[in-house]
Scaffold this motif. Structure first.
Motif, PDB file in Angstrom:
ATOM      1  N   LYS A 184       0.833  -1.209   0.000  1.00  0.00           N
ATOM      2  CA  LYS A 184       0.000   0.000   0.000  1.00  0.00           C
ATOM      3  C   LYS A 184       0.865   1.256   0.000  1.00  0.00           C
ATOM      4  N   THR A 185       1.921   1.260   0.806  1.00  0.00           N
ATOM      5  CA  THR A 185       2.825   2.412   0.875  1.00  0.00           C
ATOM      6  C   THR A 185       3.517   2.636  -0.468  1.00  0.00           C
ATOM      7  N   ILE A 186       4.002   1.566  -1.063  1.00  0.00           N
ATOM      8  CA  ILE A 186       4.688   1.671  -2.358  1.00  0.00           C
ATOM      9  C   ILE A 186       3.751   2.256  -3.410  1.00  0.00           C
ATOM     10  N   LEU A 187       2.553   1.716  -3.489  1.00  0.00           N
ATOM     11  CA  LEU A 187       1.588   2.190  -4.478  1.00  0.00           C
ATOM     12  C   LEU A 187       1.177   3.634  -4.215  1.00  0.00           C
ATOM     13  N   ASN A 188       0.996   3.997  -2.953  1.00  0.00           N
ATOM     14  CA  ASN A 188       0.634   5.381  -2.607  1.00  0.00           C
ATOM     15  C   ASN A 188       1.733   6.369  -2.953  1.00  0.00           C
ATOM     16  N   ASN A 189       2.961   5.880  -3.047  1.00  0.00           N
ATOM     17  CA  ASN A 189       4.088   6.737  -3.427  1.00  0.00           C
ATOM     18  C   ASN A 189       4.330   6.746  -4.935  1.00  0.00           C
ATOM     19  N   GLY A 190       3.402   6.149  -5.702  1.00  0.00           N
ATOM     20  CA  GLY A 190       3.507   6.185  -7.161  1.00  0.00           C
ATOM     21  C   GLY A 190       4.547   5.255  -7.743  1.00  0.00           C
ATOM     22  N   LYS A 191       4.931   4.260  -6.973  1.00  0.00           N
ATOM     23  CA  LYS A 191       5.948   3.324  -7.451  1.00  0.00           C
ATOM     24  C   LYS A 191       5.324   1.985  -7.816  1.00  0.00           C
ATOM     25  N   MET A 192       6.150   1.090  -8.340  1.00  0.00           N
ATOM     26  CA  MET A 192       5.732  -0.239  -8.749  1.00  0.00           C
ATOM     27  C   MET A 192       6.332  -1.249  -7.777  1.00  0.00           C
ATOM     28  N   ALA A 193       5.519  -2.221  -7.358  1.00  0.00           N
ATOM     29  CA  ALA A 193       5.979  -3.234  -6.407  1.00  0.00           C
ATOM     30  C   ALA A 193       6.370  -4.516  -7.131  1.00  0.00           C
TER      31      ALA A 193
END
Length: 85
Positions: free
Chosen positions: A18-27
């Motif tokens: 969730k944090t990664i996605l909220n920061n506009g990144k790809m997991a």
């Protein structure tokens, strides 16, 4: 490519996802069913995280280790999850 690599983050749990996605990144995550026999995990990504499984790398074979980030079944692949903007 350096720019793309800066956007990809290894992820091992849902909170971090969730944090990664909220920061506009790809997991980059371990995944249970890349052949889509059971879409429940992909559907959960769409419903719970408003994101999509983008797939695997076409030019590189990555070995999965551990369990699926969502269902805890044995991972069979590494996939990339992101939101579209």
């Amino acid at each position: 490519d350096k720019i793309m690599n800066d956007k990809i983050v290894d992820c091992k749990d849902k909170k971090r996802l969730k944090t990664i996605l909220n920061n506009g990144k790809m997991a980059r995550v371990s995944w249970c069913d890349v052949n889509h026999k059971d879409n429940s995990c992909a559907e959960k990504i769409e419903k719970d995280f408003s994101a999509e499984v983008r797939g695997t790398l076409a030019n590189k074979t990555e070995r999965a280790e551990g369990k699926c980030i969502l269902c805890n079944r044995e991972a069979t692949a590494i996939v990339y999850i992101a939101r579209s903007y």
